[in-house]
Every structure is written in C-alpha cells, then in structure tokens.
Design a protein around this motif. Sequence first.
Motif, PDB file in Angstrom:
ATOM      1  N   UNK A  69      94.523   3.181  37.784  1.00  0.00           N
ATOM      2  CA  UNK A  69      94.824   4.421  37.071  1.00  0.00           C
ATOM      3  C   UNK A  69      94.977   4.126  35.579  1.00  0.00           C
ATOM      4  N   UNK A  70      94.571   5.081  34.758  1.00  0.00           N
ATOM      5  CA  UNK A  70      94.811   5.022  33.305  1.00  0.00           C
ATOM      6  C   UNK A  70      94.179   3.813  32.627  1.00  0.00           C
ATOM      7  N   UNK A  71      93.173   3.223  33.264  1.00  0.00           N
ATOM      8  CA  UNK A  71      92.560   2.039  32.667  1.00  0.00           C
ATOM      9  C   UNK A  71      91.820   2.422  31.371  1.00  0.00           C
ATOM     10  N   UNK A  72      91.938   1.555  30.377  1.00  0.00           N
ATOM     11  CA  UNK A  72      91.358   1.843  29.059  1.00  0.00           C
ATOM     12  C   UNK A  72      90.752   0.574  28.485  1.00  0.00           C
ATOM     13  N   UNK A  73      90.030   0.689  27.395  1.00  0.00           N
ATOM     14  CA  UNK A  73      89.571  -0.491  26.680  1.00  0.00           C
ATOM     15  C   UNK A  73      89.828  -0.304  25.197  1.00  0.00           C
ATOM     16  N   UNK A 121      89.110  -2.492  16.733  1.00  0.00           N
ATOM     17  CA  UNK A 121      90.142  -3.433  17.196  1.00  0.00           C
ATOM     18  C   UNK A 121      89.474  -4.736  17.623  1.00  0.00           C
ATOM     19  N   UNK A 178     105.907  -1.733  25.165  1.00  0.00           N
ATOM     20  CA  UNK A 178     106.315  -1.754  23.768  1.00  0.00           C
ATOM     21  C   UNK A 178     106.495  -3.166  23.231  1.00  0.00           C
ATOM     22  N   UNK A 179     106.588  -4.157  24.111  1.00  0.00           N
ATOM     23  CA  UNK A 179     106.864  -5.492  23.588  1.00  0.00           C
ATOM     24  C   UNK A 179     105.729  -6.473  23.846  1.00  0.00           C
ATOM     25  N   UNK A 180     104.790  -6.119  24.689  1.00  0.00           N
ATOM     26  CA  UNK A 180     103.768  -7.104  25.030  1.00  0.00           C
ATOM     27  C   UNK A 180     102.744  -7.278  23.919  1.00  0.00           C
ATOM     28  N   UNK A 181     102.112  -8.443  23.905  1.00  0.00           N
ATOM     29  CA  UNK A 181     101.064  -8.702  22.938  1.00  0.00           C
ATOM     30  C   UNK A 181      99.689  -8.696  23.556  1.00  0.00           C
ATOM     31  N   UNK A 182      99.610  -8.610  24.878  1.00  0.00           N
ATOM     32  CA  UNK A 182      98.299  -8.706  25.497  1.00  0.00           C
ATOM     33  C   UNK A 182      97.572  -7.383  25.427  1.00  0.00           C
ATOM     34  N   UNK A 195      89.190  -0.174  20.995  1.00  0.00           N
ATOM     35  CA  UNK A 195      88.246   0.353  20.021  1.00  0.00           C
ATOM     36  C   UNK A 195      87.314  -0.750  19.519  1.00  0.00           C
ATOM     37  N   UNK A 196      86.153  -0.332  19.046  1.00  0.00           N
ATOM     38  CA  UNK A 196      85.222  -1.252  18.374  1.00  0.00           C
ATOM     39  C   UNK A 196      85.959  -1.962  17.236  1.00  0.00           C
ATOM     40  N   UNK A 212      99.856   3.259  37.306  1.00  0.00           N
ATOM     41  CA  UNK A 212      98.930   2.284  36.720  1.00  0.00           C
ATOM     42  C   UNK A 212      98.148   1.525  37.796  1.00  0.00           C
ATOM     43  N   UNK A 271      96.609  -2.058  25.732  1.00  0.00           N
ATOM     44  CA  UNK A 271      95.487  -1.135  25.532  1.00  0.00           C
ATOM     45  C   UNK A 271      94.866  -0.746  26.870  1.00  0.00           C
TER      46      UNK A 271
END
Lengths: 739, 696
Positions: free
Chosen positions: A442-446, A451, A48-52, A448-449, A78, A57
């Motif tokens: 686990x739960x790895x994501x990328x 974004x 909730x606080x990270x910017x990376x 959106x176009x 994760x 994501x």
Amino acid sequence: MTTNTATNTSQTNTAAQSASGEFDPITAEVIRSAFDNITTEMSLVLLRTSGSPVLTESKDFSTVLFDADLNQIGSSGYILLHMASSRRGVEAVAKARVPDDVQPGDAFICNDPHTSGALHQGDVGIVMPIFYGDELVGWTFSNAHLMDIGGAAISGFAPEARDTFSEALRFPGTRVAHNAVLDDEWVSFMRNNVRVPLSFISDLRSLVAACNVGGERMGKLIDEYGQATLKKYIDYNIKLTEKALRERIARLPDGTYQTYDYVEYDGFGDDSLNPIFCEMTVSGDQLKFKFSGCPQVAAFINAGPSASEGSLIAPIMCQLAPDIPFNEGFWNCLEIDLGEEGSILNPVVPAPVTSGHASAGMRAGRMAQEAVAAACAASDDEELRSRVSGQSSGAVTLGIWFGEDNKGNPSMFMPFGMAVGIGGSGQTTGDGQDCYGMQSTLAIKWADIEVQELDSPVLMLWRKMQPNAGGAGVTRGGLAIDEAFMLHGANNFVGMNFQSGAEIPARGASGGLPGGCGKAWLIREGEVEQLLAKGKLPTSPELVKGVVDNSLLGCQTNIPFAKGDVFRGLGGGGGGLGDPFLRDPALIQQDLIDNAISANAAEQLYGAVFVNGSSTAVDANATWANRNALRSTLVASANVALDKLPKDTCHADVLRQNGSWVCAHCDTPLTSANESWTSGTQTQERDLADLFDATDTHIRRRHRKPVTLTEHYCPSCAVCLKVNVMVDQESTPVYNTAG
Amino acid sequence: MTANEISLGIDVGGTHTDLCSVQGTNIVRAKALTTHDDYSVGIFNALTNVSKIIDISVDDLLAKHCRAFVNGNTIVTNSLTELKGATVGVLVTGGFSDILRVGRGARMNVRDDHLQRNLPRLVPQEFVAEIDERIDRDGEVIVALDHVQVEKEVRRLVGLGVDCIAVCFLWSTANGSHEQEAEEIIKRVAPDIFVTQSISVASVFREFERWQTAILNCYVQPPVKNFVETVADGLRARGYERSLEFFNGLGGVLTEEVVKQVPIQLYSSGPAGGAVGSAALAKRYGLDEVLCGDMGGTSFDSILIHNQQPKVVQRCTIGRFDTALSLLDIDSIGAGGGSIIHLDSRGIPQVGPQSAGSMPGPVCSGRGGTEPTVTDCMAVMGFIDPENYLGGEYELDIDAAKNALEEKVGNALGWDATRTAAGAYSLVVANMANALRELSVSRGRDPRKCTFIAYGGALPVFSASVCQKLGITDMIIPGQSSAFSAYGLLEADYIRRESATIGWLVGEEDGYGHMIATRDRLEQLIRQDLKDAGFSDGEMQITFGGDFRYVGQLAEMNMAMAKSDVEKDLGVGINPVFDVAYEEEFGPGTAWTESDLMLVNYVVTGVGLRQKPDIQPVEAKNTDASHAILSTRRLFLPDTQEWVETPIYDADKLTPGTTFDGPGVIDCKDTTIYVPPSASIKRDEYNNFRVSIRAD
C-alpha cells in the motif's frame, strides 16, 4: 512444516452479548481505533527520523502491535507482507526469551527469513516487549527496508549467492538494545560490516524509538481502561473481526480452487522455470491454502514462510474483505499449509532467500489472488462477484548501482520506480491503477527525478508510462513504468539487476488478457552523447540506438556500467478483466489519445476499426461489426452478436445453474457443474511472445519451453471466458466448486 | 484606528458566509447563506445583516467607515474538488510528460482495490507538449531550449483552445533561463494566455510537486479571477475605495494584484482564519502550546500553534494533489455535524466519513435526510434547543431523528435512540481526540501540555469531552465562536514567502557565494513585493530561515535563523543549533550528529504588518452565574449516561468574571457550549469562555 493458525471456530453471538451488557460495542471501537492510533504514531516517528529513501519516500515499512498472547491487535497499513513477518518475528523472540530473558527496554533484531520471519535480510524488524509494571503485556514491532545489512547482498539482494550463508548477516531475534538504547558493542560490530553505516545505525535508532513510543502509549491505554478490561476488549475485537470474515468466507461457494505459477530464474544461465502450486479450499467459513512447489533451488528466489503468508493475506485484505478491520481474527479464519519442507515455498537452510518476497512469495500471492477471484466469480453473490479481478503485476525490475563520482565520493543509486511502478489488475469498477505496486504494498512510491539526480551522479533520460503494459480486457490492467538513465558526473559504476517477471506475466480474469512483463536492457555504445551534443534529447530507445548487451541476465551481479551506457527498466502491467472484444470503443479511443495502448494493440487485441485515416478515432459501429465477424470465423458454431450482450455481465465468466456451468453472457450450458467447465469451451492457442511482439507489448521470449496463451470461448456466443498462460501444457488451473 | 473605523472580515464558506465586524472593542457577527452562482450576493446579504446590528447603512459602512476588508473563501478548494477550472496546456521537459499523470505513484494507504484509482487528470494528454531542453542539477545546460519547437507547440496548444500554459522544466530551480525564455516566447506568440513558470510558484526542487503547483495555479486562475473581480466590482460600486485583501493558506493576506498572479495561494481550508485568530489569542494570553479545532458539516479540522505561530507545513497535499506549497498545517478528519452514523460489516457503529452535508442534512432538519447524523444525535440527547434550531428557520423533528437512529443502528444492537446517540457521541469524541493526539505527537508535542481553543458553531458541545479524553485541562472558547474564522481574518498580516533550492553544505566554501547571493536576491524580492503592496520599511518584518537536512536523509526540516547566521565562520555555528531543534522535534538522541548538514532551500519570509483589532481587557468581576440561567432542559449527559435536568445559561448574561461549575449548557444562539460535570467555566476579561477541566 504446516502452519495451522486456525484456533477458535466457535461462533460468538455479539449482538446478544452487547444486549446483555457484557461488551459495549462503542468501547470496543474506541479501543480498536486507539490501537491503530498507536501504530500510526509509531509510523510517524519512523517516517520523520529515518534517512532511507526506501522508507521515507517509498513507504517500505510497517508498525504492528501485539498483545501478550502474540495476537496482532493493530497495524499502520503500508506493507501488508509485514503482517506475516511481524507475527513470526515476535513469535521467534517470545518463544526463545519469555519468561526469564526479556526486560523492559530490550530490543531484538529480526531479519532472517529462515528463523525470525523476515521477508528478506534487507527488511529489518525490531521487536520490543511492552511491560506494565513488571508484567509483560504485549509487543511492538517495527520494520523497514534498510539501505544495507552487509554481506554479498547489496541492500538486501544477492542474486548470485548459492546459499544463505553467502547472502547477508542474519539475526534470529538478537538483543541489540537495553533500556531502548542500542548496545555499543553491537553498533561497532555493525559499523564494521555494512556499506552505509551512518544511515544503518540511524534507521535502527528510529526503529527502536518507534517501538518504544508504541509501548509507552500502550501503557497509557492500560492506565485508562485497566488491564482486565483492555484484555477483554482485545479478545472481543479479534472475535468481531473473525466473525465478520467468517461470514464473508461462508458466502463463497464451498470447493477447491487450484492454480499454479512459475518462479523465474536465469542467474546461472539455465533459464529455469520453477513450478509452484496453490490449492485454496473453501469449507464453510474456513479458508485453507495448501501450497506446493519444486524443491528449493540454490538461488535467491526461495520464499521464506513470511513471504508467502504475507503475500496471500493481501488479497484477503484488499479484495475479499477490505472493509473489515484487520487483526489476528483474519489469521484465525485461515489455514496455511506451505507444503513439504525443502520446497521453493518452504525452504530450509541453506536455501538462499534474499529475493523470496519478490520472486516465489510474489508468485504465491498472485496465485492466492487468482484463487480468491475464482471463488468470488463462482459465487451467486453480486457483491462478491464485484470483487473479481485478474492478477496485479508482481514483476519487479530492480537495479542497484554503486561507484565513485568524479569528486571521489562513494555513491549508491537505487531507481525504485521500475521496481514498484507496476500495474494493478483491471477491476469491475474500472481500469486497474497505473503503477499500483504489488497488492501487498500500500502507498508505495518512488523518488522524483531531481531527488535521484541530486543524490546520485546520474542523468535520467525518460520516465514514461509504457503503452500496452495493461492486460487487455473490458477493464484493462494498469500501466507500468518505463525509465532509463545514464551516468552523469561519474565514469564507472558496477551494479546488480534482477527481473522477477520477465517471462511469465500477470494473468487476466474472466477472459481478460495478461499484462506486459517487466524487463531490463543494458545498452552500450549508444548515441546519447552525440544526440545531446546536437541539442536533441534521447527520449526513447529508438533515439538512443546502440547495442543491447545480450549478456545481461534476469538475475545478475557485478555488472559494469560505464559513462555512455544506458540502463532501461520496465515494470510489468496488471491483468485485464473480461473479454477485450467487449470493451467500450469510446474507452479504446481515449486509451489511444492517452497513449495507453498502441494502434496495433487496439486493432489486434480489441478488434478496433479506425475512422478513415485516423490513428486515434475509433469507429464504434465498424468496431462491433469487425469483432462479430472475427469471432464468427474463430468460433464457427456460434451465433455472434457481441454488441447485443447485456453489459452488466461483462466481468463474469460462467455461472452455475441447475447443476450445470453456463456461459454468464448467453446462459448456454457448457458442462455439468462437477466437471471442469473449460472442457466445454472452444479453445484457441497462440504463442504469447508472438502476440505480444505483434501488439508492442514487452516480454522476454523463451526459446526453450515457450509460453502459450490458451483462450476459451463460449461455443454459443463466442465471448472469451478464460485465458490461460501455460508453459508446455504442463498444467492448467482447475476450479471445482462443491454442489 | 479611530473610533469610527470598522474592519470587516468575511469568510465565504460552503454553506454560510460569516461576517465579523470590529469597531474599537466592539465585535459583532452576522451570517448569510453563501450564494454559489454569485458570491457577492451572499456577501452583501451578510453586510446588510451586520449593518442592521451596528445601525449603519451598507453604503455608509463601505464608503465612510470601512478601513479594511479581508476575505477568506473556498474558491480554490471548490474548483479542485469539482474539477472545474481552466483548460491548461503544459510545456514539459522531453521524456517526462508522464510524470504529470502518475507523479511518484498513485497508490494510497487504503486497502480496498476498488478505491485505488489513478490521479485525477487536470490536463489531457494532447495538451501536454514535450520540449527539447535539459538542465542538470548544477544548472549546466545539457540541451539548449529549442525555441522553434516551443513556438510551434504553443501555437498548437492555443489552437486547441488553452486558457493558460504552465512551463515545467527539470532543474529550473538551478537555472531558470529556459522557463523564462519559454514564457517570453508564449507572451510573444499569444499575449493573452496566462502563463505560470514552475519556479514562479515554487522555486524548490522535486519536480513533481513544483510542476503540479504550476499546473494548479493555471487551473484555478479563471474561477479565482472571476471571484476577485466580482467582489471588487461589487464593493467599489457601493463606494468602497480602499484595497481588498484576500486570506491565503499561509495564514496571511494578499492583495488583489498578487492573487491574480498566484491564484493557487488562495487555497486555504476552513479553519485557517480561526488558526490565525487562535494565534492572536495565544499571544494575548501568553500561551506557548495551543491546539485549536473547528467542526464543520463534514469535517473536524485542527492545527497546532507553537510559540504563538500556527505550524506551517511544507509540501502540502491538496486532496490527491501533491504540491510544493507551504501552508498552515491543518489536519482534517471526517467528523462533522453531518457525518452519518452507520453499522460496519462487523455490526459495530461508526461515524462518517460519509456525510449528509447541508443537503439533505440531518434527519431532524426535515429536509429529506434519511441517514442519522451527528447533529441528530445531539438533538436526541437534548443539546439542541428545539425553539431555536438554525435561528428558528426550521422545526426540529426529534422523533424523526430517533426513528432513524433506531432503525439504522440501534435496533441491531438492542439499543434505544438515546443510547445509540450517546454511543455516537463517544465515537466522535474518540475520533477527534485521536486526530489531535496524532497532530501533536507527529509534531513532537504533548497534547496534555496544550491549551485547546475550540471554535465554530458545532465543536463546543464536544470540546470539553475531547479535552478529558486527551488529558487537556485548559480550554478557551472564543466569545465569537461561530464567526471566529471570520474574526481571525482581521488578525492576519500580509505574508509573502520566497524560497530557492541551493543545496549548500553548511561550513563549506563551495557554493557559499551562491548561497549568499540567493539569500540577498530573495530578500530584495520580498522587500520589493512588500513595498509594492504599500508597506513602509517600518511596517516590514523580514525573517530568514532554511530547510535543512542531514546528508543521507531525504526529508528537510525548516529552521529559522538570523540573516547573519550563515556568515560567521561559514555558518558552522548553525550545526549545534540545528541538532537541538531537531531533537526537540524528533526526540532525544535522534540528531545525526555525525552527518554533514545541508541547507537545501533558503527561505525568506516577509511580513507586512497590518493594523489589528484593538482588543483590550475589560474589568472582570468574580460573580456567581445563577442570574444567567434561562431555564433548565432535560439532557442526556454523556459523562454519566443519564438524563439530567440541566441549567441553560444565556451567554449574553454571562458578564466577564462570571463562573459556574458543570453540568451546564451555554446558549449563544448560534453555538451551544457544553460544560460537563467535571469542568468549570468562566467568562474572562476578553469576553471569551475559559474552561478548566479536571483530569480524571
């Protein structure tokens, strides 16, 4: 260095204990779930606080809880690789600091694969002690992949560094906070040394906040149960897990399972393949992994110890024992020997290591995955046999780019999809998951176009699933991503790129074929601008045309990228499971409709025959007839009737019966059980690049030491039982089961 | 409202159709079984049941007395769970159709490789058409929409038999002209096809969620339309002439007309009605921090209510579908009455997530269930009245429950049925407490400072123990606990929310004009919508807000603001206010004070104020409760782990002001309330139960 984590092998009789009232299983479970709850809470604070974007994501982070004896007692899932880095990070801090040099609210930074357990320097771990009153009662660990940590390594990767001193800042467990507040002196030092200071400092604060929250919650738990009780139940839970995993391991046939792989690197133009080996020994209820490899190389592919340990814990957690709650008990059942010091899998300073987890470590994980699958396959136990699978892809294709946009703002672009959109392996329960990531992520994501385009001056041209990336099989491997972009609103960027699996693919199991490789292209002088001007979208390489820049190496930095250039990256696909000639023709037809395979692949890899004139409708009867005919020609000794084989053994290769290895499909003896059963098969060798070219599957062809596919067929029923991927016949995996 | 006017809230759930009728201060509840083949049958059965209680015929009730009819249902949930919906066609920006298959990645935070499957396919590949068109982030047209191609593809899709078409283009949020033009072509070529533009359901960036929402909107359209028409026709045939209102996942109601256009808005999970009811209670009692929960057959659902507003979460996930919807932030875990007790691979007892559901249900109901459930544990511990199980419909087979508990779980541990049941009780309580703690902490709240509102038929047996586990000292169990969700429907307002992505840096002139124009356009849109729904200016409440983020971050945080906040000195006053709100949410020192602030999405919410039940306090006389004791029953108390002859109180005899100390059980016919030894309970002036739990 040998890591022997086996400690207590004495068996505990839990049922007897609970009956005697010493331990209450309910309390044990309530406490265990409280630990998981604490680490979840820590991860929520981080998220909730990270910017990376890699953290929020892509979920490239983890949170872990330890007791005072450095036992792992809870984690939030994760990135499973961090199960190893957290142990080593906490150990590095505790060894150096306890008892006199550690205070409540201290936070220590660990990002060095050599000394403090990190996977690579970009993965920053924070370790904090937990005090109850003035007693040290445990540790919290949080870790995230940060945008940058300074030095030549952009976002933690330095493809062309020759030693670790030229890579990035390395912290061996350095105190950076008192009373949970970051030290100003250190912050100003870091501000001066990283490319994106604002995001770095903020993320560091988030990591400290997460650890701090974990410590507070642990204190409340001690309030609730009292220290002695809590300690008792921590130990009990570890024993419960250990006992359950030992029972699982004991169900695997005793024996040794040897396998191999190659770590790719061509950054200095020498297209080297660096061999590594793994021998897994099942001995009763103990599992031993013994690694070895070529001497460490002067390139960023050497794996620090956590990269290998963290990669090998993934198949144990996801494949062999996904149902057993994870804690230190897992490690107690394992003996891990990383081999001689100074090898690519056990490097020493000054070996560069910034891609250790994505290169040698990833390969170590795939070897472990294959060895575990082989042991499951050799078992008589139906449940364990159902856990057989090929290798998931580890082929990371990563490019990180920077420059100024047309408004003069600095910008960094990291398209994460091609790095993590890689295929899972075919499972006994169905096809592998598309874009599964590594087994350990686990739960790895990328992102959106939109974004990516909002944050960086780029125009994405396509994001597709790559047909044929999934290795052919009864169940095929998962597909991988194919994406491309160009600059839009900027004129000149530079960047780095590496492809960790462009030449040696993820292998299949039980006769399944390997998956496609990960690969990247830089296309210059393409026709993108002209196409756009004509009102057409450049949605494929065929439309982009242009000239492929052949100077692009698999590992490279300072690559110029100008307006009009196109960068295209592919992830690798997962290995298939079972002989593709046994795949249900109806599934092949669906794959064709879904564009998961091409017509060429359907015909050549699966023996499919199309209904007259159609390119998607598969004639099932004709397909089976064609398969039988093809195999009869290939294995002249066989009596081929693939369509008549019992379907429930499709995922198996061989079984042990009466002192012999027999074909699992037709029960014909191949060899005696103490020989390598592949010697009793009929083999066919093919050039892998030729086969992949003919079936529209991607690979970077090797001109020196080409890659060979060796297929082993049952001499009696002609089913393909095993497919090896070999370079110059250098090695073959050997699986020997005892008895 | 006049004394004769009646409001009806009807909650059509998976098993039961609950009805709550409010006439003045008289609240009555009734139930019927849900009839899945024709939901109106169950609704009329419930109406018949309530008509008997209030002694007004169904026809009179509908034709003469009923002023409002508000329905909550699970049609959308059912359609998405069972994957039964429309045949949907999709037009998508060329090069990006596979985003519909894989989104941002399908891998779940689940270890087992066998469970890692691809996302469910709502639209087969051949029903997706890639279109040549491209707009960039600034709204500039890079490639113009190819009208000829659109027409050709629409004809192809219609030929394939699609019912609906979703139009999904990149950056339609920055420039909606292509989606609009495509819809016009579809309407011309195939006027009967239901069309959804992605920006019409979610005008916010992040294409995957926006597109998915548009596709889901199409997918659920036929079942929703069918449901709405069946219910409306049924009621109208019996003389009901007023408007029908449908409860949505945002905690408000929508008209029939709006529902038909944006059917996905009907998505709401079980306790949303109760959440709105709880917010009304929070207002009535003046409570700022409230956790509320409901326990059904398969799950325990909870939500946080802050400052008397249920928390809304953006970018909701429905099952495995990521959406751009903003919905009430309901958290769900697999701990319901039907959750199965079993031993895991370590030999440790676990509860759920597998559930025996309502069929075959618990072992004790004798409908063929063989796996012991949470309900079986409660039966074994004596908490279920054997004389009145499920309203006396079923015989309670406690012996069967005991055998199952021992056979499947207890024997391996050397435990009898009672000890096994009590162990499961502790696990259920721990699971719920963990869920509530996670819910409150992840939203920056301390559970100990919250009041817990527990409702539903099953939860009040566990809720006091859950409070104890969390250190919560104040709990409210609504008098109409089992039908509280149906009651909550009547407390809902008409709510519409519109947002648009703008990406304006607070304090910058660049983009200021566009931001103001967007704000005003959204406000106009909302006002017109409320007007169309029949609300006068005086009945409208328009609120403004934004999804903000610090530059360099990727997650937005929503913050309310006054309409004029963005105007004063280009809105620079917003920065410090946001910093404070941010730190309130995430903790001291977390604000990125050195970063610029971006207003990512402007959000305008319009509330059409509906008339609510007029609940007035009654006189509460502080009296002893001994007169309300019906009997005593031997219960196994989880607190002391022993059998205790425990007084059973008759809810009807507990008049306002009556108080007693635990241990005790209140029998409300369809709900059992357990008051542990460390708690005391009072029937309050609103006829609710207020429980004080002493901290350990």
